[in-house]
Motif scaffolding. Sequence first.
Motif, mmCIF file in Angstrom:
data_model
loop_
_atom_site.group_PDB
_atom_site.id
_atom_site.type_symbol
_atom_site.label_atom_id
_atom_site.label_comp_id
_atom_site.label_asym_id
_atom_site.label_seq_id
_atom_site.Cartn_x
_atom_site.Cartn_y
_atom_site.Cartn_z
ATOM 1 N N GLY A 106 0.665 -1.141 0.078
ATOM 2 C CA GLY A 106 -0.007 -0.086 0.044
ATOM 3 C C GLY A 106 0.786 1.331 -0.016
ATOM 4 O O GLY A 106 0.540 2.318 -0.700
ATOM 5 N N GLU A 107 1.888 1.327 0.773
ATOM 6 C CA GLU A 107 2.603 2.476 0.731
ATOM 7 C C GLU A 107 3.303 2.587 -0.575
ATOM 8 O O GLU A 107 3.383 3.639 -0.955
ATOM 9 C CB GLU A 107 3.809 2.409 1.930
ATOM 10 N N LEU A 108 4.095 1.471 -1.209
ATOM 11 C CA LEU A 108 4.586 1.598 -2.607
ATOM 12 C C LEU A 108 3.543 2.108 -3.300
ATOM 13 O O LEU A 108 4.025 3.062 -4.277
ATOM 14 C CB LEU A 108 5.159 0.241 -2.985
ATOM 15 N N MET A 109 2.391 1.859 -3.280
ATOM 16 C CA MET A 109 1.287 2.306 -4.386
ATOM 17 C C MET A 109 1.315 3.684 -4.346
ATOM 18 O O MET A 109 0.938 4.623 -5.170
ATOM 19 C CB MET A 109 -0.052 1.436 -4.156
ATOM 20 N N THR A 110 1.188 4.295 -2.949
ATOM 21 C CA THR A 110 0.956 5.681 -2.930
ATOM 22 C C THR A 110 1.989 6.545 -3.162
ATOM 23 O O THR A 110 1.802 7.716 -3.400
ATOM 24 C CB THR A 110 0.430 5.623 -1.276
ATOM 25 N N THR A 111 3.271 5.882 -2.752
ATOM 26 C CA THR A 111 4.417 6.854 -3.256
ATOM 27 C C THR A 111 4.476 7.057 -4.723
ATOM 28 O O THR A 111 5.098 7.833 -5.182
ATOM 29 C CB THR A 111 5.559 6.343 -2.469
ATOM 30 N N ASN A 112 4.198 5.914 -5.383
ATOM 31 C CA ASN A 112 4.288 5.850 -6.894
ATOM 32 C C ASN A 112 3.617 6.956 -7.577
ATOM 33 O O ASN A 112 3.658 7.357 -8.793
ATOM 34 C CB ASN A 112 4.316 4.627 -7.672
ATOM 35 N N LYS A 113 2.312 7.339 -7.159
ATOM 36 C CA LYS A 113 1.422 8.109 -7.747
ATOM 37 C C LYS A 113 1.723 9.499 -7.682
ATOM 38 O O LYS A 113 2.397 10.349 -7.373
ATOM 39 C CB LYS A 113 0.013 7.936 -7.092
#
Length: 84
Positions: A77-84
């Motif tokens: 989830g953290e990876l997905m939010t940092t990539n956006k």
Amino acid sequence: MSAVELNPRPVRVSPLIKFTRWSLLGLGILYGAFHHNRFSKIENARREKEEAERPAREARLAAEKKRASEAEIKYLGELMTTNK
């Protein structure tokens, strides 16, 4: 015909040697049976102990698996939010 016989006559073995061989064979069988019995008792006790501890071990493993899964979901989830 050659000097070597194809099927030489069997050698006569001393009765003392025969008796010793059969005695040692019997003693070996008794020794093996005794130790098999002893090790079977030890192994059965170990299995009973493992069976008694199994529910606690399975609960601990399930909790660890759940924590690892939650940590992985959080990380993704953290990876997905940092990539956006």
